[in-house]
Design a protein around this motif. Structure first.
Motif, short mmCIF file in Angstrom:
data_model
loop_
_atom_site.label_atom_id
_atom_site.label_comp_id
_atom_site.label_asym_id
_atom_site.label_seq_id
_atom_site.Cartn_x
_atom_site.Cartn_y
_atom_site.Cartn_z
N LEU A 213 0.66 -1.04 0.09
CA LEU A 213 0.42 0.01 -0.03
C LEU A 213 1.20 1.34 -0.22
O LEU A 213 1.73 1.12 0.44
CB LEU A 213 -0.67 -0.19 1.34
CG LEU A 213 -1.66 -1.21 1.79
CD1 LEU A 213 -2.74 -1.15 2.84
CD2 LEU A 213 -3.35 -1.32 0.42
N ASP A 214 0.32 2.13 -0.54
CA ASP A 214 0.78 3.41 0.25
C ASP A 214 1.16 4.08 0.69
O ASP A 214 0.91 4.08 1.99
CB ASP A 214 0.03 4.70 -1.04
CG ASP A 214 1.06 5.83 -1.31
OD1 ASP A 214 1.38 6.01 -2.40
OD2 ASP A 214 0.45 7.02 -0.25
N TYR B 200 -0.43 7.67 2.21
CA TYR B 200 -1.81 6.99 2.25
C TYR B 200 -2.41 6.83 3.81
O TYR B 200 -3.18 6.56 4.60
CB TYR B 200 -2.36 6.56 1.31
CG TYR B 200 -3.58 5.25 1.12
CD1 TYR B 200 -4.93 6.52 1.37
CD2 TYR B 200 -3.75 4.05 2.31
CE1 TYR B 200 -6.24 5.97 1.44
CE2 TYR B 200 -5.24 3.85 1.83
CZ TYR B 200 -5.77 4.06 2.34
OH TYR B 200 -7.29 4.03 1.45
N LYS C 181 -11.76 -3.12 4.29
CA LYS C 181 -11.77 -1.97 3.44
C LYS C 181 -10.68 -3.22 2.75
O LYS C 181 -10.92 -2.70 1.32
CB LYS C 181 -10.63 -0.93 4.22
CG LYS C 181 -10.62 0.46 3.24
CD LYS C 181 -9.92 0.97 3.85
CE LYS C 181 -9.19 2.04 3.54
NZ LYS C 181 -10.46 3.43 3.17
P1 ADP Z 1 -13.95 4.50 -0.28
O1 ADP Z 1 -13.59 3.29 0.54
O2 ADP Z 1 -14.51 5.31 -0.14
O3 ADP Z 1 -14.25 3.30 -1.78
P2 ADP Z 1 -11.32 4.88 -0.11
O4 ADP Z 1 -10.72 5.12 1.66
O5 ADP Z 1 -10.28 3.77 -0.33
O6 ADP Z 1 -12.53 5.06 -0.31
O7 ADP Z 1 -9.81 5.76 -0.51
C1 ADP Z 1 -9.86 7.07 -0.24
C2 ADP Z 1 -9.33 7.54 -0.58
O8 ADP Z 1 -7.59 6.69 -1.03
C3 ADP Z 1 -9.78 7.77 -2.52
O9 ADP Z 1 -9.21 8.52 -3.20
C4 ADP Z 1 -8.14 6.59 -2.96
O10 ADP Z 1 -7.94 6.68 -4.42
C5 ADP Z 1 -7.01 6.77 -2.39
N1 ADP Z 1 -6.47 5.79 -1.72
C6 ADP Z 1 -7.39 4.56 -1.40
N2 ADP Z 1 -6.12 3.66 -1.58
C7 ADP Z 1 -5.10 3.84 -1.68
C8 ADP Z 1 -3.42 3.34 -2.09
N3 ADP Z 1 -3.33 2.41 -2.02
N4 ADP Z 1 -2.70 4.07 -1.98
C9 ADP Z 1 -3.35 5.31 -2.57
N5 ADP Z 1 -4.58 6.52 -2.66
C10 ADP Z 1 -5.44 5.09 -2.12
#
Ligand code: ADP
Ligand code: ADP
Length: 224
Positions: A112-113, A116, A182
């Motif tokens: 994962l990032d 983030y 998630k």
């Molecule tokens: P949801 O659960 O509402 O689909 P997320 O919480 O998963 O949304 O994601 C919120 C934000 O974080 C979004 O803009 C998504 O693109 C970004 N995001 C999600 N997962 C990652 C990741 N692994 N790396 C980078 N950005 C992410």
């Protein structure tokens, strides 16, 4: 797990820690394994995690019997499929929060990032601190980060809230529930704390190395 047995010691010091465990965990479920201290929970977790071996029986993960795997394949299994969270965090003391979590990313082909994840974990503002500058909850968040950044299919947790106060524990458990939802991560958490049963899709009770009860809640069948 099929008929998994494990003993320690020899002759008069022989202790049967696991006495033939049969257990099936479903993909994507959050399983809480309960039992008193010394009943064999950590041993079971370590065997599933490929860091301890059983004497008898089989452990199939995604159809592959890890009890028959060679060390090289076991290392791959641990590295790419598993995250492990410990009661005492096991952080590297001279690395920052960010660096401790980054270590996990190197052990994955699909991480994962990092930025983030630091935000999700509420650690972004603390990323440059060393472990000794953190509260217990922040240390446990960091250790969860290190396991979760690998985006593992399976997350094994050994008393992840054992060293934390009530409020912080609730917070950490909420985080594990979020991760399960998630990312669809299969979570197996062992604890002596009965109060954690409410969060489980699947509750297994162990006593003296044997399964006392095994209860799958409806939520899991809906998920599947
Ligand atoms: P949801 O659960 O509402 O689909 P997320 O919480 O998963 O949304 O994601 C919120 C934000 O974080 C979004 O803009 C998504 O693109 C970004 N995001 C999600 N997962 C990652 C990741 N692994 N790396 C980078 N950005 C992410
Ligand atoms: P729990 O996690 O439920 O507290 P453990 O799996 O840690 O239980 O331990 C179960 C039993 O196995 C205990 O009696 C413990 O003393 C024994 N045990 C665990 N690890 C070892 C070991 N490496 N050598 C000998 N005995 C062990």
């Amino acid at each position: 797990m099929k008929n998994v047995k494990k003993s320690y010691g020899q002759d008069e010091n022989l202790v049967h820690v696991l006495k033939g465990i049969d257990l099936c965990l479903n993909k994507g479920e959050l399983c809480v394994m309960l039992g008193p201290s010394g009943c064999g929970k950590s041993t079971l977790l370590n065997i599933i995690g490929g860091i301890d071996s059983c004497d008898e029986g089989q452990i199939f993960v995604d159809g592959k019997d890890i009890s028959q795997m060679k060390e090289k394949d076991l290392t791959k299994y641990r590295r790419f499929h598993l995250g492990y969270i410990f009661q005492m965090y096991n952080l590297i003391p001279n690395l920052t929060v960010r660096e401790n979590i980054e270590v996990g990313a190197y052990l994955s082909d699909n991480p994962l990032d990092l930025d983030y994840l630091l935000r999700v974990l509420g650690l972004y503002e603390h990323q440059n601190k060393l472990p000794h500058e953190l509260s217990g909850g922040q240390q446990q968040r960091t250790s969860i980060g290190r396991a979760v950044i690998k985006n593992p299919e399976i997350l094994l947790c050994d008393e992840p809230t054992g060293a934390l106060d009530y409020r912080t524990s609730k917070d950490i458990l909420g985080l594990l529930e979020d991760i399960n939802e998630k990312y669809g991560t299969t979570i197996l958490m062992v604890t002596h704390n009965d109060a954690l049963a409410h969060m489980a899709d699947h509750i297994v009770r162990i006593k003296d190395g044997e399964i006392l009860s095994d209860q799958v809640n409806k939520k899991v069948s809906i998920k599947q």
